[in-house]
Design a protein around this motif. Structure first.
Motif, PDB file in Angstrom:
ATOM      1  N   ILE A   1       0.856  -1.183   0.000  1.00  0.00           N
ATOM      2  CA  ILE A   1       0.000   0.000   0.000  1.00  0.00           C
ATOM      3  C   ILE A   1       0.895   1.237   0.000  1.00  0.00           C
ATOM      4  CG2 ILE A   1      -0.205  -0.102   2.533  1.00  0.00           C
ATOM      5  CD1 ILE A   1      -2.948   1.275   2.220  1.00  0.00           C
ATOM      6  N   ARG A   2       0.580   2.184  -0.856  1.00  0.00           N
ATOM      7  CA  ARG A   2       1.358   3.422  -0.947  1.00  0.00           C
ATOM      8  C   ARG A   2       0.405   4.612  -0.908  1.00  0.00           C
ATOM      9  NH1 ARG A   2       6.296   5.133  -3.058  1.00  0.00           N
ATOM     10  NH2 ARG A   2       6.786   3.013  -3.748  1.00  0.00           N
ATOM     11  N   PHE A   3       0.750   5.605  -0.094  1.00  0.00           N
ATOM     12  CA  PHE A   3      -0.074   6.816  -0.013  1.00  0.00           C
ATOM     13  C   PHE A   3       0.324   7.766  -1.134  1.00  0.00           C
ATOM     14  CE2 PHE A   3      -0.844  11.149   1.705  1.00  0.00           C
ATOM     15  CZ  PHE A   3      -2.218  11.071   1.832  1.00  0.00           C
ATOM     16  N   ILE A   4      -0.647   8.197  -1.951  1.00  0.00           N
ATOM     17  CA  ILE A   4      -0.415   9.148  -3.041  1.00  0.00           C
ATOM     18  C   ILE A   4      -0.816  10.535  -2.535  1.00  0.00           C
ATOM     19  CG2 ILE A   4      -0.848   9.695  -5.447  1.00  0.00           C
ATOM     20  CD1 ILE A   4       0.439   6.951  -4.971  1.00  0.00           C
ATOM     21  N   GLU A   5       0.175  11.351  -2.227  1.00  0.00           N
ATOM     22  CA  GLU A   5      -0.091  12.633  -1.573  1.00  0.00           C
ATOM     23  C   GLU A   5      -0.834  13.604  -2.486  1.00  0.00           C
ATOM     24  OE1 GLU A   5       2.372  15.619   1.402  1.00  0.00           O
ATOM     25  OE2 GLU A   5       3.402  14.048   0.285  1.00  0.00           O
ATOM     26  N   LYS A   6      -0.597  13.514  -3.798  1.00  0.00           N
ATOM     27  CA  LYS A   6      -1.175  14.459  -4.745  1.00  0.00           C
ATOM     28  C   LYS A   6      -2.693  14.481  -4.683  1.00  0.00           C
ATOM     29  CE  LYS A   6      -1.065  13.289  -9.018  1.00  0.00           C
ATOM     30  NZ  LYS A   6      -0.582  12.942 -10.386  1.00  0.00           N
ATOM     31  N   ASP A   7      -3.317  13.306  -4.631  1.00  0.00           N
ATOM     32  CA  ASP A   7      -4.785  13.267  -4.578  1.00  0.00           C
ATOM     33  C   ASP A   7      -5.306  12.553  -3.321  1.00  0.00           C
ATOM     34  OD1 ASP A   7      -3.913  10.796  -5.241  1.00  0.00           O
ATOM     35  OD2 ASP A   7      -4.965  10.660  -7.152  1.00  0.00           O
ATOM     36  N   THR A   8      -4.426  12.441  -2.297  1.00  0.00           N
ATOM     37  CA  THR A   8      -4.775  11.823  -1.001  1.00  0.00           C
ATOM     38  C   THR A   8      -5.497  10.487  -1.168  1.00  0.00           C
ATOM     39  OG1 THR A   8      -6.867  13.043  -0.809  1.00  0.00           O
ATOM     40  CG2 THR A   8      -4.908  14.078   0.139  1.00  0.00           C
ATOM     41  N   SER A   9      -4.970   9.673  -2.064  1.00  0.00           N
ATOM     42  CA  SER A   9      -5.543   8.336  -2.264  1.00  0.00           C
ATOM     43  C   SER A   9      -4.482   7.297  -1.927  1.00  0.00           C
ATOM     44  CB  SER A   9      -6.006   8.167  -3.716  1.00  0.00           C
ATOM     45  OG  SER A   9      -4.906   8.220  -4.600  1.00  0.00           O
ATOM     46  N   TYR A  10      -4.849   6.027  -2.030  1.00  0.00           N
ATOM     47  CA  TYR A  10      -3.931   4.928  -1.751  1.00  0.00           C
ATOM     48  C   TYR A  10      -3.802   4.053  -2.992  1.00  0.00           C
ATOM     49  CZ  TYR A  10      -4.450   6.208   3.165  1.00  0.00           C
ATOM     50  OH  TYR A  10      -4.459   6.886   4.347  1.00  0.00           O
ATOM     51  N   ARG A  11      -2.573   3.624  -3.268  1.00  0.00           N
ATOM     52  CA  ARG A  11      -2.322   2.708  -4.383  1.00  0.00           C
ATOM     53  C   ARG A  11      -2.043   1.326  -3.815  1.00  0.00           C
ATOM     54  NH1 ARG A  11       1.520   5.008  -8.690  1.00  0.00           N
ATOM     55  NH2 ARG A  11      -0.481   6.004  -9.198  1.00  0.00           N
ATOM     56  N   LEU A  12      -2.887   0.364  -4.199  1.00  0.00           N
ATOM     57  CA  LEU A  12      -2.772  -1.002  -3.712  1.00  0.00           C
ATOM     58  C   LEU A  12      -2.224  -1.888  -4.816  1.00  0.00           C
ATOM     59  CD1 LEU A  12      -6.225  -1.262  -1.888  1.00  0.00           C
ATOM     60  CD2 LEU A  12      -4.029  -0.529  -0.939  1.00  0.00           C
ATOM     61  N   THR A  13      -1.170  -2.634  -4.506  1.00  0.00           N
ATOM     62  CA  THR A  13      -0.556  -3.543  -5.467  1.00  0.00           C
ATOM     63  C   THR A  13      -0.971  -4.976  -5.142  1.00  0.00           C
ATOM     64  OG1 THR A  13       1.353  -2.057  -5.563  1.00  0.00           O
ATOM     65  CG2 THR A  13       1.646  -4.244  -6.499  1.00  0.00           C
ATOM     66  N   THR A  14      -1.265  -5.761  -6.194  1.00  0.00           N
ATOM     67  CA  THR A  14      -1.815  -7.116  -6.050  1.00  0.00           C
ATOM     68  C   THR A  14      -3.082  -7.053  -5.195  1.00  0.00           C
ATOM     69  OG1 THR A  14       0.487  -7.865  -6.024  1.00  0.00           O
ATOM     70  CG2 THR A  14      -1.178  -9.537  -5.687  1.00  0.00           C
ATOM     71  N   TYR A  15      -4.037  -6.308  -5.698  1.00  0.00           N
ATOM     72  CA  TYR A  15      -5.288  -6.022  -4.989  1.00  0.00           C
ATOM     73  C   TYR A  15      -6.251  -7.200  -5.096  1.00  0.00           C
ATOM     74  CZ  TYR A  15      -9.953  -3.819  -4.521  1.00  0.00           C
ATOM     75  OH  TYR A  15     -11.247  -3.500  -4.190  1.00  0.00           O
ATOM     76  N   VAL A  16      -6.824  -7.596  -3.954  1.00  0.00           N
ATOM     77  CA  VAL A  16      -7.842  -8.651  -3.913  1.00  0.00           C
ATOM     78  C   VAL A  16      -8.945  -8.193  -2.967  1.00  0.00           C
ATOM     79  CG1 VAL A  16      -8.384 -11.045  -3.350  1.00  0.00           C
ATOM     80  CG2 VAL A  16      -6.158 -10.471  -4.325  1.00  0.00           C
ATOM     81  N   LYS A  17     -10.202  -8.234  -3.456  1.00  0.00           N
ATOM     82  CA  LYS A  17     -11.344  -7.877  -2.615  1.00  0.00           C
ATOM     83  C   LYS A  17     -12.318  -9.042  -2.588  1.00  0.00           C
ATOM     84  CE  LYS A  17     -15.061  -4.500  -1.943  1.00  0.00           C
ATOM     85  NZ  LYS A  17     -15.717  -3.268  -2.445  1.00  0.00           N
ATOM     86  N   ARG A  18     -12.614  -9.526  -1.381  1.00  0.00           N
ATOM     87  CA  ARG A  18     -13.593 -10.607  -1.202  1.00  0.00           C
ATOM     88  C   ARG A  18     -14.847 -10.012  -0.567  1.00  0.00           C
ATOM     89  NH1 ARG A  18     -10.924 -15.227   2.186  1.00  0.00           N
ATOM     90  NH2 ARG A  18     -12.882 -16.260   1.600  1.00  0.00           N
ATOM     91  N   SER A  19     -15.971 -10.100  -1.246  1.00  0.00           N
ATOM     92  CA  SER A  19     -17.245  -9.562  -0.756  1.00  0.00           C
ATOM     93  C   SER A  19     -18.191 -10.701  -0.433  1.00  0.00           C
ATOM     94  CB  SER A  19     -17.883  -8.651  -1.814  1.00  0.00           C
ATOM     95  OG  SER A  19     -17.009  -7.603  -2.172  1.00  0.00           O
ATOM     96  N   PHE A  20     -19.030 -10.516   0.591  1.00  0.00           N
ATOM     97  CA  PHE A  20     -19.959 -11.553   1.036  1.00  0.00           C
ATOM     98  C   PHE A  20     -21.364 -10.953   1.094  1.00  0.00           C
ATOM     99  CE2 PHE A  20     -15.791 -12.142   2.879  1.00  0.00           C
ATOM    100  CZ  PHE A  20     -15.487 -13.459   2.575  1.00  0.00           C
TER     101      PHE A  20
END
Length: 340
Positions: free
Chosen positions: A175-194
């Motif tokens: 996870i890396r914080f992107i200061e320019k637009d105050t967002s986060y960059r996630l590498t090898t992103y996986v989202k499990r929803s239930f």
């Protein structure tokens, strides 16, 4: 004693850090304010010891001039002789209490901000490890380590609950914080929803997104507790406990020391009077040497137990009050001997 030691401390500190101050082009007004904060910050920490040495010096002068013998020989009890010291210690303890509760936190803020802005500029700040925090009633985050100066973390997990039910969980190798637009960059992103017993998996190599927590949640500031007044500190500790902060021991030590320092002033005053009220062959030098040895032992106990509470599960209340209990017993023993 303050006028004697503080200029020496400022001179030594300036000689050590002048290169960094010039190299990082710290403005003169900020540097001057840093040393004002430096004075208040260390005066608050060392106030009981300054008072201890002052009482030894003053009482030794009385003893060497045989004035204490004259007091006691005229029928004045040792308790009555001690009364002005206790009154003086009370005045100083009240001042130390106000200093620790309200003025020292402001000085600590400026002292630490200048240090990290100019004196540690260009150095890699030590990474935080195993940060697990509850952001609010429904959200939890975890990161195995986070490097503040690079704003990068590894093994990131984000969990969202509704009641006791896990709704979705996000994993990322980095996870890396992107200061320019105050967002986060996630590498090898996986989202499990239930949803209704059905699991949905979403994968992306890289994903930029906004998450409902601040960068400070991944980089808990170690000196945060020192910069808060007592009321703010109580709320801060309560909030950090709910979040599962790993620094609770450190914060509890800061809170308890606001009460223990005024008490230590009375204990060290009694010890100082007891050891220096007797005229000795070596004069004031012997009393000062004995007093400095006691002061160093007190500081040693205070630091050792403070570090144990900050970095382990050692109870903060024992860490903070143990030196006062031990030296309180010593004060009673020395006082009884002095009366005899």
């Amino acid at each position: 004693m303050l006028l004697l030691f503080i200029p020496i401390g400022i001179t030594v500190d300036l000689a050590e850090k002048i290169g960094k101050i010039i190299e990082n082009e710290a403005p003169f007004n900020e540097t001057a304010m840093y040393y004002v904060d430096f004075t208040i910050y260390f005066a608050n920490l060392l106030f009981p010891l300054f008072l201890f040495l002052s009482v030894i010096w003053f009482t030794s002068k009385l003893a060497n001039n045989t004035e204490i013998v004259a007091f006691l020989s005229s029928g004045v009890s040792f308790t009555r002789f001690l009364r002005p010291y206790i009154i003086g210690a009370t005045i100083v303890a009240i001042f130390a209490f106000v200093l620790g509760m309200y003025l020292a936190p402001i000085a600590s803020q400026g002292f630490n901000e200048f240090k990290f802005k100019y004196l540690k500029k260009g150095k890699q700040i030590q990474q935080t490890r195993d940060v697990y925090r509850q952001i609010n009633d429904n959200d939890y985050i975890y990161v195995s380590n986070f490097v503040p100066d690079r704003k990068v973390g590894t093994n990131f997990t984000y969990e969202h609950f509704e009641g006791n039910e896990l709704k979705y969980k996000i994993f990322a190798d980095n996870i890396r914080f992107i200061e320019k637009d105050t967002s986060y960059r996630l590498t090898t992103y996986v989202k499990r929803s239930f949803e209704n017993g059905i699991e949905t998996i979403e994968k992306e190599r890289r994903k930029d997104t906004i998450l409902p927590f601040e960068l400070e949640d991944l980089t808990p500031v170690e000196y945060a507790a020192e910069t808060k007044s007592y009321g703010e500190l109580l709320k801060f500790i309560d909030s950090e406990k709910r979040r599962g902060s790993p620094n609770i021991g450190r914060y509890e030590v800061v809170k308890l020391r606001k009460w223990s320092i005024p008490v230590s002033i009375f204990i060290l005053t009694i010890i100082a009077v007891a050891v220096s009220s007797v005229k000795r062959r070596g004069g004031m030098g012997v009393n000062l040497a004995f007093g400095i040895a006691i002061a160093m032992i007190y500081v040693f106990f205070d630091k050792i137990f403070g570090v144990m509470a900050a970095q382990s599960n050692f109870p903060a209340i024992i860490a903070v009050w143990f030196p006062n209990v031990i030296f309180g017993i010593l004060a009673i023993y020395l006082l009884q001997n002095a009366k005899r």
